[in-house]
Design a protein around this motif. Structure first.
Motif, mmCIF file in Angstrom:
data_model
loop_
_atom_site.group_PDB
_atom_site.id
_atom_site.type_symbol
_atom_site.label_atom_id
_atom_site.label_comp_id
_atom_site.label_asym_id
_atom_site.label_seq_id
_atom_site.Cartn_x
_atom_site.Cartn_y
_atom_site.Cartn_z
ATOM 1 N N TYR B 36 0.849 -1.184 0.000
ATOM 2 C CA TYR B 36 0.000 0.000 0.000
ATOM 3 C C TYR B 36 0.894 1.247 0.000
ATOM 4 O O TYR B 36 2.006 1.227 0.540
ATOM 5 C CB TYR B 36 -0.904 0.032 1.234
ATOM 6 C CG TYR B 36 -2.108 -0.862 1.126
ATOM 7 C CD1 TYR B 36 -2.021 -2.215 1.440
ATOM 8 C CD2 TYR B 36 -3.333 -0.362 0.690
ATOM 9 C CE1 TYR B 36 -3.133 -3.042 1.322
ATOM 10 C CE2 TYR B 36 -4.436 -1.179 0.571
ATOM 11 C CZ TYR B 36 -4.331 -2.517 0.890
ATOM 12 O OH TYR B 36 -5.433 -3.332 0.762
ATOM 13 N N PHE B 89 3.728 0.752 2.624
ATOM 14 C CA PHE B 89 3.432 -0.252 3.645
ATOM 15 C C PHE B 89 3.312 -1.621 2.994
ATOM 16 O O PHE B 89 2.533 -1.803 2.054
ATOM 17 C CB PHE B 89 2.111 0.053 4.354
ATOM 18 C CG PHE B 89 2.131 1.282 5.206
ATOM 19 C CD1 PHE B 89 1.710 2.506 4.693
ATOM 20 C CD2 PHE B 89 2.549 1.229 6.527
ATOM 21 C CE1 PHE B 89 1.714 3.639 5.473
ATOM 22 C CE2 PHE B 89 2.555 2.373 7.316
ATOM 23 C CZ PHE B 89 2.143 3.576 6.783
ATOM 24 N N LEU B 102 -5.951 -7.171 7.854
ATOM 25 C CA LEU B 102 -4.618 -6.928 7.318
ATOM 26 C C LEU B 102 -3.627 -6.727 8.452
ATOM 27 O O LEU B 102 -3.922 -6.044 9.426
ATOM 28 C CB LEU B 102 -4.627 -5.676 6.447
ATOM 29 C CG LEU B 102 -5.093 -5.820 5.002
ATOM 30 C CD1 LEU B 102 -5.335 -4.446 4.410
ATOM 31 C CD2 LEU B 102 -4.073 -6.570 4.178
ATOM 32 N N PHE B 104 0.025 -5.030 8.988
ATOM 33 C CA PHE B 104 0.898 -4.081 8.302
ATOM 34 C C PHE B 104 2.313 -4.100 8.866
ATOM 35 O O PHE B 104 2.528 -4.331 10.058
ATOM 36 C CB PHE B 104 0.354 -2.653 8.455
ATOM 37 C CG PHE B 104 -0.842 -2.371 7.611
ATOM 38 C CD1 PHE B 104 -2.125 -2.570 8.099
ATOM 39 C CD2 PHE B 104 -0.695 -1.897 6.312
ATOM 40 C CE1 PHE B 104 -3.236 -2.304 7.317
ATOM 41 C CE2 PHE B 104 -1.796 -1.630 5.516
ATOM 42 C CZ PHE B 104 -3.066 -1.845 6.029
ATOM 43 N N GLY B 105 3.280 -3.823 7.982
ATOM 44 C CA GLY B 105 4.611 -3.473 8.423
ATOM 45 C C GLY B 105 4.637 -2.050 8.926
ATOM 46 O O GLY B 105 3.624 -1.346 8.909
ATOM 47 N N THR B 106 5.793 -1.613 9.356
ATOM 48 C CA THR B 106 5.915 -0.304 9.992
ATOM 49 C C THR B 106 5.911 0.852 9.010
ATOM 50 O O THR B 106 5.787 2.000 9.417
ATOM 51 C CB THR B 106 7.205 -0.230 10.809
ATOM 52 O OG1 THR B 106 8.304 -0.613 9.969
ATOM 53 C CG2 THR B 106 7.156 -1.155 12.018
ATOM 54 N N GLY B 107 6.025 0.561 7.724
ATOM 55 C CA GLY B 107 6.030 1.629 6.727
ATOM 56 C C GLY B 107 7.433 2.127 6.445
ATOM 57 O O GLY B 107 8.293 2.156 7.336
#
Lengths: 116, 114
Positions: B36, B89, B102, B104-107
């Protein structure tokens, strides 16, 4: 696809007050999700809102602090209660397309909340 | 449990440079994987996805290949533009339970300089 409208887009609130965020979807969906994105952080799921039943909260989030309504299949609200500066975040509404794990999630543009 | 580990940023590149943002995951079963993008002041938009091993997702010049053997889904672009500056992300969705949520990773913040 789904188009999601969130209101308000941003707000500045006094500590101790509450803010209700609205999320409107242009199609009927079974589940709606509320996320929090603290400054410089990733997204954390607050709860899943199902129509006709109580919301399911993730660890660390409670209904008294984040009450959720889901009156129909296209609308939900999240209230941030008794706010403190630590609640300053972006709050995002999300829905999933039908079809299980293969489908993407759609997000609203978010509500940027600042608590002073 | 399910988790996503993402390359820390910020990543600063000059225009037309090659981009790689690393993403690895831990999951039971066979999750779907997503990238994303969040442009400044906006919500998240799906950039690309892959639903099974060896699938390659692609969009707007970005690509990522679902590598089951290395549990990775690295994002690449051959020539970045200033307009690609955003937070990216990595995320997974795994079947199980009723939430279909979902993770998510930390971005990773990408800043592209002219």
């Amino acid at each position: 696809s789904a188009v999601i409208s969130q209101k308000p887009s941003r707000d500045i609130c006094q500590r101790g007050t509450s803010l209700t965020i609205q999320c409107q979807v242009d199609s009927q969906v079974t589940m709606m999700f509320w996320y929090r994105q603290q400054p410089g952080q990733s997204l954390t799921l607050i709860a899943t809102a199902n129509q006709g039943s109580e919301a399911t909260y993730e660890s660390g989030f409670v209904i008294d602090k984040f009450p959720i309504s889901r009156p129909n299949l296209t609308f939900s609200t999240l209230t941030v209660s008794n706010m403190s500066p630590e609640d300053s975040s972006i709050y995002l509404c999300s829905v999933s397309g039908q079809g299980g794990t293969n489908t993407e999630a759609f997000f609203g543009q978010g509500t940027r909340l600042t608590v002073v | 449990g399910n988790s996503v580990t993402q390359m820390e940023g910020p990543v600063t590149l000059s225009e037309e440079a090659f981009l790689t943002i690393n993403c690895t995951y831990t999951a039971t079963g066979y999750p779907s994987l997503f990238w994303y993008v969040q442009y400044p002041g906006e919500g998240l938009q799906l950039l690309l996805k892959a639903t099974k091993a060896d699938d390659k997702g692609s969009n707007k010049g970005f690509e990522a290949t679902y590598r089951k053997e290395t549990t990775s889904f690295h994002l690449e672009k051959g020539s970045v533009q200033v307009s690609d500056s955003a937070v990216y992300f990595c995320a997974l969705k795994n079947y199980g339970g009723a939430t279909n949520k979902l993770i998510f990773g930390t971005g990773t913040l990408l800043a592209v300089q002219p």
